[in-house]
Design a protein around this motif. Sequence first.
Motif, PDB file in Angstrom:
ATOM      1  N   ILE A   1      -4.105  10.339  -1.016  1.00 12.42           N
ATOM      2  CA  ILE A   1      -2.883   9.941  -0.300  1.00 12.42           C
ATOM      3  C   ILE A   1      -3.034  10.101   1.213  1.00 12.42           C
ATOM      4  CG2 ILE A   1      -0.458  10.584   0.103  1.00 12.42           C
ATOM      5  CD1 ILE A   1      -0.271  11.180  -2.919  1.00 12.42           C
ATOM      6  N   SER A   2      -3.588  11.198   1.642  1.00 12.93           N
ATOM      7  CA  SER A   2      -3.706  11.487   3.076  1.00 12.93           C
ATOM      8  C   SER A   2      -4.564  10.440   3.794  1.00 12.93           C
ATOM      9  CB  SER A   2      -4.295  12.880   3.267  1.00 12.93           C
ATOM     10  OG  SER A   2      -4.421  13.175   4.637  1.00 12.93           O
TER      11      SER A   2
ATOM     12  N   ILE B   1       0.842  -1.203   0.000  1.00  2.77           N
ATOM     13  CA  ILE B   1       0.000   0.000   0.000  1.00  2.77           C
ATOM     14  C   ILE B   1       0.875   1.250   0.000  1.00  2.77           C
ATOM     15  CG2 ILE B   1      -1.800   1.298   1.214  1.00  2.77           C
ATOM     16  CD1 ILE B   1      -2.835  -1.346   2.354  1.00  2.77           C
ATOM     17  N   VAL B   2       1.973   1.212   0.788  1.00  2.00           N
ATOM     18  CA  VAL B   2       2.905   2.347   0.817  1.00  2.00           C
ATOM     19  C   VAL B   2       3.518   2.558  -0.573  1.00  2.00           C
ATOM     20  CG1 VAL B   2       5.102   3.196   1.782  1.00  2.00           C
ATOM     21  CG2 VAL B   2       3.408   2.129   3.285  1.00  2.00           C
ATOM     22  N   LYS B   3       3.858   1.469  -1.253  1.00  2.00           N
ATOM     23  CA  LYS B   3       4.410   1.572  -2.613  1.00  2.00           C
ATOM     24  C   LYS B   3       3.371   2.148  -3.579  1.00  2.00           C
ATOM     25  CE  LYS B   3       6.684  -2.068  -4.162  1.00  2.00           C
ATOM     26  NZ  LYS B   3       6.901  -3.529  -4.314  1.00  2.00           N
ATOM     27  N   ASP B   4       2.100   1.832  -3.361  1.00  3.24           N
ATOM     28  CA  ASP B   4       1.022   2.416  -4.185  1.00  3.24           C
ATOM     29  C   ASP B   4       0.960   3.934  -4.000  1.00  3.24           C
ATOM     30  OD1 ASP B   4       0.199   0.114  -5.400  1.00  3.24           O
ATOM     31  OD2 ASP B   4      -1.510  -0.255  -4.075  1.00  3.24           O
ATOM     32  N   ILE B   5       1.174   4.395  -2.761  1.00  6.76           N
ATOM     33  CA  ILE B   5       1.191   5.844  -2.506  1.00  6.76           C
ATOM     34  C   ILE B   5       2.384   6.460  -3.239  1.00  6.76           C
ATOM     35  CG2 ILE B   5       1.383   7.654  -0.756  1.00  6.76           C
ATOM     36  CD1 ILE B   5       0.161   5.681   1.286  1.00  6.76           C
ATOM     37  N   GLU B   6       3.529   5.783  -3.134  1.00  6.50           N
ATOM     38  CA  GLU B   6       4.757   6.265  -3.779  1.00  6.50           C
ATOM     39  C   GLU B   6       4.594   6.350  -5.304  1.00  6.50           C
ATOM     40  OE1 GLU B   6       9.413   4.833  -4.225  1.00  6.50           O
ATOM     41  OE2 GLU B   6       8.087   3.744  -2.857  1.00  6.50           O
ATOM     42  N   ASP B   7       3.864   5.377  -5.890  1.00  4.38           N
ATOM     43  CA  ASP B   7       3.729   5.274  -7.351  1.00  4.38           C
ATOM     44  C   ASP B   7       2.424   5.868  -7.876  1.00  4.38           C
ATOM     45  OD1 ASP B   7       6.128   3.954  -7.316  1.00  4.38           O
ATOM     46  OD2 ASP B   7       5.272   1.945  -7.479  1.00  4.38           O
ATOM     47  N   VAL B   8       1.784   6.716  -7.106  1.00  7.74           N
ATOM     48  CA  VAL B   8       0.434   7.183  -7.429  1.00  7.74           C
ATOM     49  C   VAL B   8       0.349   7.892  -8.788  1.00  7.74           C
ATOM     50  CG1 VAL B   8       0.585   9.392  -6.186  1.00  7.74           C
ATOM     51  CG2 VAL B   8      -1.633   8.249  -6.427  1.00  7.74           C
ATOM     52  N   ASP B   9       1.388   8.653  -9.147  1.00 13.50           N
ATOM     53  CA  ASP B   9       1.339   9.419 -10.401  1.00 13.50           C
ATOM     54  C   ASP B   9       1.279   8.511 -11.628  1.00 13.50           C
ATOM     55  OD1 ASP B   9       1.409  11.746  -8.950  1.00 13.50           O
ATOM     56  OD2 ASP B   9       3.583  12.000  -9.124  1.00 13.50           O
TER      57      ASP B   9
ATOM     58  N   THR C   1      -5.289   7.403   2.711  1.00 17.10           N
ATOM     59  CA  THR C   1      -4.623   6.097   2.620  1.00 17.10           C
ATOM     60  C   THR C   1      -3.543   5.973   3.693  1.00 17.10           C
ATOM     61  OG1 THR C   1      -5.005   6.055   0.226  1.00 17.10           O
ATOM     62  CG2 THR C   1      -3.376   4.520   1.089  1.00 17.10           C
ATOM     63  N   ALA C   2      -2.780   7.048   3.908  1.00 20.85           N
ATOM     64  CA  ALA C   2      -1.735   7.046   4.937  1.00 20.85           C
ATOM     65  C   ALA C   2      -2.340   6.816   6.327  1.00 20.85           C
ATOM     66  CB  ALA C   2      -0.961   8.365   4.904  1.00 20.85           C
ATOM     67  N   LYS C   3      -3.503   7.386   6.571  1.00 23.02           N
ATOM     68  CA  LYS C   3      -4.183   7.192   7.866  1.00 23.02           C
ATOM     69  C   LYS C   3      -4.645   5.733   8.024  1.00 23.02           C
ATOM     70  CE  LYS C   3      -5.752  11.940   8.755  1.00 23.02           C
ATOM     71  NZ  LYS C   3      -4.974  12.608   7.705  1.00 23.02           N
ATOM     72  N   ILE C   4      -5.126   5.142   6.919  1.00 23.46           N
ATOM     73  CA  ILE C   4      -5.535   3.726   6.949  1.00 23.46           C
ATOM     74  C   ILE C   4      -4.319   2.838   7.228  1.00 23.46           C
ATOM     75  CG2 ILE C   4      -6.337   1.809   5.487  1.00 23.46           C
ATOM     76  CD1 ILE C   4      -8.309   3.836   4.217  1.00 23.46           C
ATOM     77  N   VAL C   5      -3.184   3.153   6.575  1.00 19.43           N
ATOM     78  CA  VAL C   5      -1.942   2.400   6.801  1.00 19.43           C
ATOM     79  C   VAL C   5      -1.526   2.521   8.266  1.00 19.43           C
ATOM     80  CG1 VAL C   5       0.533   2.293   6.258  1.00 19.43           C
ATOM     81  CG2 VAL C   5      -1.121   2.574   4.412  1.00 19.43           C
TER      82      VAL C   5
END
Length: 295
Positions: free
Chosen positions: A204-205, A180-188, A207-211
């Motif tokens: 992103i914000s 999931i963190v990699k998905d945030i990193e690769d969002v663009d 998703t980070a809270k869910i993580v």
Amino acid sequence: MLAFMQVLFRYSFLKQQNIPLALSDWQYGLLVLSTVLIAAAGYVINNIFDVETDRINKPNDVIIGRGISETNGYNIYIALNITGVAIGFYLSNVIQRPGFATIFIFIASLLYFYSTTLKQIMILGNLVVAFLLAISVVIIGVFDIFPAMAAENKAQMASLFSILTDYALFAFMINFIREIVKDIEDVDGDYNQGMNTLPIAIGISRTAKIVFVISVIPFVLLLLYIKNYFVENGLFIATLYSFILVLAPLLYFIIKIFTAKTKKDFHHLSTVLKLILLFGILSIVVITLNIHYNA
């Protein structure tokens, strides 16, 4: 890391127990090779389907179309899969469980469907990758412990299989969070390819809270596991190791994910999770040494 993990579990853990194992050393080497070949095939097919996304997310890592043509990429993919599955067929017959060969076919198929379809489905793609890493731990028990199980050693073998399952669950949880963190990193790059990952769907914000919330689960479970199995059995070296190299980095991750904003932040946190996974797996060596030291 996959091969290292499988070798580590056998030679620093299973071989240190007074139990029979189903595979000889060279046959176990084939099991490791088979797993790595199928995983490599999955990596190749993923690269083929991810060329456009990787040009945005990881422009320096694009191989297909530069060093290797797409046709050669497919040829490599087919060769790796055929070899890996063929070894799986051989090993399944060695342990007289020919039906177990379907495990290798299932893994190879799942990796293909992940690359073509599943990775575009929110959360499901992350679960599949985490599940496949967990399977690579469980498969050790399936091929090396289960076939050697007999009436006189059933309790001990079941206990060892259970420990492997615990590590598989740990690997699943940490890798799921990392995906999931990699998905945030690769969002663009993912957004430009029309993919539907969690950060694209809810931002992103959020998703980070869910993580952040999900990360608390393995932290609490590890605390309970250390108390119930390490502290209760006097494994204080293993306890100290786990606190310093697994729990402390995980706590650091939980704190930092709440404030992470940039692609660089999320890349750093992805690396932290990879190290937590590595040190978590290495703990099997420390536990084995601690048991011998106590004895």
